[in-house]
Design a protein around this motif. Structure first.
Motif, PDB file in Angstrom:
ATOM      1  N   ASP A 181      -2.415  -5.110 -12.073  1.00 40.15           N
ATOM      2  CA  ASP A 181      -3.560  -6.001 -11.070  1.00 40.15           C
ATOM      3  C   ASP A 181      -2.513  -6.344  -9.758  1.00 40.15           C
ATOM      4  O   ASP A 181      -1.300  -7.096 -10.049  1.00 40.15           O
ATOM      5  N   ALA A 210     -11.584  -0.823  -1.709  1.00 42.75           N
ATOM      6  CA  ALA A 210     -10.915  -1.922  -1.857  1.00 42.75           C
ATOM      7  C   ALA A 210      -9.962  -2.426  -0.892  1.00 42.75           C
ATOM      8  O   ALA A 210      -8.701  -2.312  -1.042  1.00 42.75           O
ATOM      9  N   GLY A 259      -5.604  -1.507  -9.859  1.00 52.51           N
ATOM     10  CA  GLY A 259      -5.228  -0.149  -9.735  1.00 52.51           C
ATOM     11  C   GLY A 259      -3.952   0.215 -10.447  1.00 52.51           C
ATOM     12  O   GLY A 259      -3.801  -0.091 -11.423  1.00 52.51           O
ATOM     13  N   TRP A 311       0.788  -1.091  -0.073  1.00 51.10           N
ATOM     14  CA  TRP A 311       0.035   0.187  -0.155  1.00 51.10           C
ATOM     15  C   TRP A 311       0.879   1.126  -0.026  1.00 51.10           C
ATOM     16  O   TRP A 311       0.391   2.235  -0.156  1.00 51.10           O
ATOM     17  N   ARG A 340      -8.072  -9.837  -6.065  1.00 50.68           N
ATOM     18  CA  ARG A 340      -7.525  -9.397  -7.031  1.00 50.68           C
ATOM     19  C   ARG A 340      -8.084  -7.964  -6.998  1.00 50.68           C
ATOM     20  O   ARG A 340      -9.204  -7.883  -6.957  1.00 50.68           O
ATOM     21  N   ILE A 341      -7.094  -6.924  -7.120  1.00 47.02           N
ATOM     22  CA  ILE A 341      -7.431  -5.613  -7.040  1.00 47.02           C
ATOM     23  C   ILE A 341      -6.752  -4.898  -8.187  1.00 47.02           C
ATOM     24  O   ILE A 341      -5.651  -5.000  -8.281  1.00 47.02           O
ATOM     25  N   THR A 378      -1.969   1.977  -5.611  1.00 50.83           N
ATOM     26  CA  THR A 378      -3.380   2.695  -5.198  1.00 50.83           C
ATOM     27  C   THR A 378      -4.382   1.801  -6.077  1.00 50.83           C
ATOM     28  O   THR A 378      -4.295   1.874  -7.072  1.00 50.83           O
ATOM     29  N   ALA A 379      -5.293   1.503  -5.202  1.00 50.62           N
ATOM     30  CA  ALA A 379      -6.613   0.863  -5.919  1.00 50.62           C
ATOM     31  C   ALA A 379      -7.357   1.965  -6.518  1.00 50.62           C
ATOM     32  O   ALA A 379      -7.630   2.870  -6.153  1.00 50.62           O
ATOM     33  N   ASP A 380      -7.930   1.411  -7.692  1.00 51.84           N
ATOM     34  CA  ASP A 380      -8.890   2.356  -8.561  1.00 51.84           C
ATOM     35  C   ASP A 380     -10.279   2.596  -7.543  1.00 51.84           C
ATOM     36  O   ASP A 380     -10.793   3.526  -7.599  1.00 51.84           O
ATOM     37  N   ASP A 381     -10.508   1.264  -6.888  1.00 43.92           N
ATOM     38  CA  ASP A 381     -11.687   1.539  -5.700  1.00 43.92           C
ATOM     39  C   ASP A 381     -11.240   1.743  -4.604  1.00 43.92           C
ATOM     40  O   ASP A 381     -10.522   0.828  -3.813  1.00 43.92           O
TER      41      ASP A 381
END
Length: 469
Positions: free
Chosen positions: A85, A51, A62, A41, A59-60, A45-48
């Motif tokens: 991903d 998340a 970003g 982290w 799977r995230i 950076t996650a798109d959502d």
């Protein structure tokens, strides 16, 4: 990290490129260790925004930070982001037994290296060769035999080698060896219990039962040893020998298949006195091709006899023979000539087919007309070799160990200890002597499967891995 490094190194979070080569569509950067979440982290950076990692694999989607420049702080470097991903395993129920993560991005070496650098700045340490698999071993996720199978999966040259390595990874030899060790521990437990109560009239295991149990275990060891001795270790290339009468075109064909002038070619017979070998790539994988001295019943001199004796000793060690025959010569003698060859899969190469129309005799194996000078028939010969080698590999049982010679040595020592234990037990010798031999056998089994190991053993195995595995 070397195998001998302290266990404190397991508290490091390590990172390495796990997959990706020039121009591949996708690349993978892998991390494992206690601080995986914190490091991930810091660079991703996650798109959502919602998340947030849960205690399950996920799977995230970003973006990952990519920095350029030499400064220590992000402000002193040029910073960009790259779509990525993130595959995240937050619990210890992973391959390494520690929280793990992977960044899946385009397989460009520069980008993968930059991602590794970002993770290093965020607190990770560069992984040493084999360190991911070593952590899996230390966490009890694999034993040493399975760890070696991981390396063999990576190094497999063809489908049969891959399947043999996967079989071992699934416990092909580990399972029976663990069962053997459990059997011996049970026998030893009964034996030592009897020694503890030697002054009382309590029999934990009779002499006949002890001998029967030892015979059964030794038989299983002998069976595994026989399999190991008969089956080629995974990774060794099949050996194909060119054989035939002198001046049949063996050396010319050898050079043509290798694509280089490795063997001397001359019209005089007996040019090849010793054998030559080289690697040839086929569709089924690489083979070791061997050019041998011509075989002839008329031995003109001592040197010719020695060269043919050398060839005769070599042929039984091969996986396949290519009988080279001059297409200008009558083919009738071929059938009787075959009796001098070992019972090894064979195909016939009718050489010098540019000089004569080849006559194809009725033989129970493939026949290919070739011309080493003009290259005709070489593709057909390669395909015939590939098909025959592939078929032979499929018919053979895969090597249950996929191990180096050390495994055979350990099993031979175990067999010796069991034989000595049986000799003592059969001669009504002291049970403490039988117990001592069982201890030796159990220790050897423990070393083989990895329940007992030293830093040197780990170094010898994991130093052969590439970084990221």
């Amino acid at each position: 990290m070397s195998a001998g490094a302290s266990s404190n190194d397991l508290q490091d979070t390590i990172v390495a490129i796990a997959a990706g080569a020039p121009l591949t569509p996708r690349g993978i950067v892998r991390l494992t260790g206690p601080q995986v979440a914190e490091i991930v982290w810091r660079v991703f950076t996650a798109d959502d925004p919602s998340a947030i990692p849960e205690h399950r694999p996920q799977r995230i989607v970003g973006r990952i930070r990519i920095s350029a420049g030499e400064g220590e702080s992000a402000n002193s470097r040029d910073v960009a982001t790259l779509p990525a991903d993130l595959w995240f395993w937050p619990s210890p129920r992973t391959y390494t037994g520690q929280p793990s993560a992977e960044f899946h991005v385009p397989g460009l070496p520069f980008l993968l290296e930059q991602i590794v650098q970002e993770c290093l700045r965020a607190g990770a340490r560069m992984a040493a060769p084999g360190e991911f698999t070593m952590r899996a071993f230390l966490a009890g996720r694999l034993d040493l035999l399975q760890a070696q199978a991981v390396l063999q999966v990576i190094e497999a040259h063809n489908e049969s080698q891959l399947q043999a390595a996967l079989s071992q990874l699934a416990g092909g030899l580990s399972t029976p060896l663990h069962e053997l060790r459990d059997q011996l521990i049970m026998v030893l437990a009964h034996l030592e219990a009897g020694l503890d109560f030697v002054d009382e009239d309590i029999e934990f295991i009779s002499r006949d039962q002890l001998i029967g149990d030892l015979l059964a275990v030794r038989h299983r060891v002998e069976t595994i040893l026989e399999q190991l001795r008969q089956r080629r270790a995974v990774g060794q290339r099949p050996r194909v020998a060119l054989v035939g009468p002198p001046n049949a075109g063996k050396s010319s064909l050898f050079n043509a298949l290798l694509g280089e002038s490795a063997a001397i070619v001359a019209p005089q017979s007996g040019t090849t006195r010793d054998y030559l070998s080289g690697r040839v790539a086929l569709l089924s994988g690489e083979i070791e091709l061997i050019d041998t001295a011509g075989l002839d019943q008329n031995l003109p001199d001592h040197l010719d006899r020695l060269s043919q004796q050398h060839t005769s000793r070599l042929l039984p060690t091969t996986d396949m023979l290519v009988l080279c025959w001059d297409a200008q010569q009558p083919t009738d003698p071929i059938a009787s000539w075959l009796q001098y060859l070992p019972q090894t899969p064979t195909l016939l190469a009718l050489g010098k087919s540019d000089l004569a129309a080849p006559q194809f005799p009725a033989l129970p194996f493939p026949i290919v007309a070739v011309s080493a000078i003009h290259g005709t028939g070489l593709a057909a010969l390669r395909n015939a070799l590939s098909d025959a080698i592939g078929q032979r590999s499929r018919e053979q049982s895969p090597d249950p160990a996929g191990l180096a010679v050390q495994a055979i040595d350990d099993l031979e020592q175990i067999e010796q200890s069991l034989s000595e234990a049986l000799e003592v037990a059969s001669a009504q010798g002291g049970e403490e002597l039988v117990a001592a031999e069982l201890h030796r056998a159990i220790d050897r089994l423990g070393r083989l499967v990895g329940t007992i190991y030293t830093d040197d053993i780990l170094d010898s195995i994991f130093s052969r891995f590439c970084i990221g595995k």
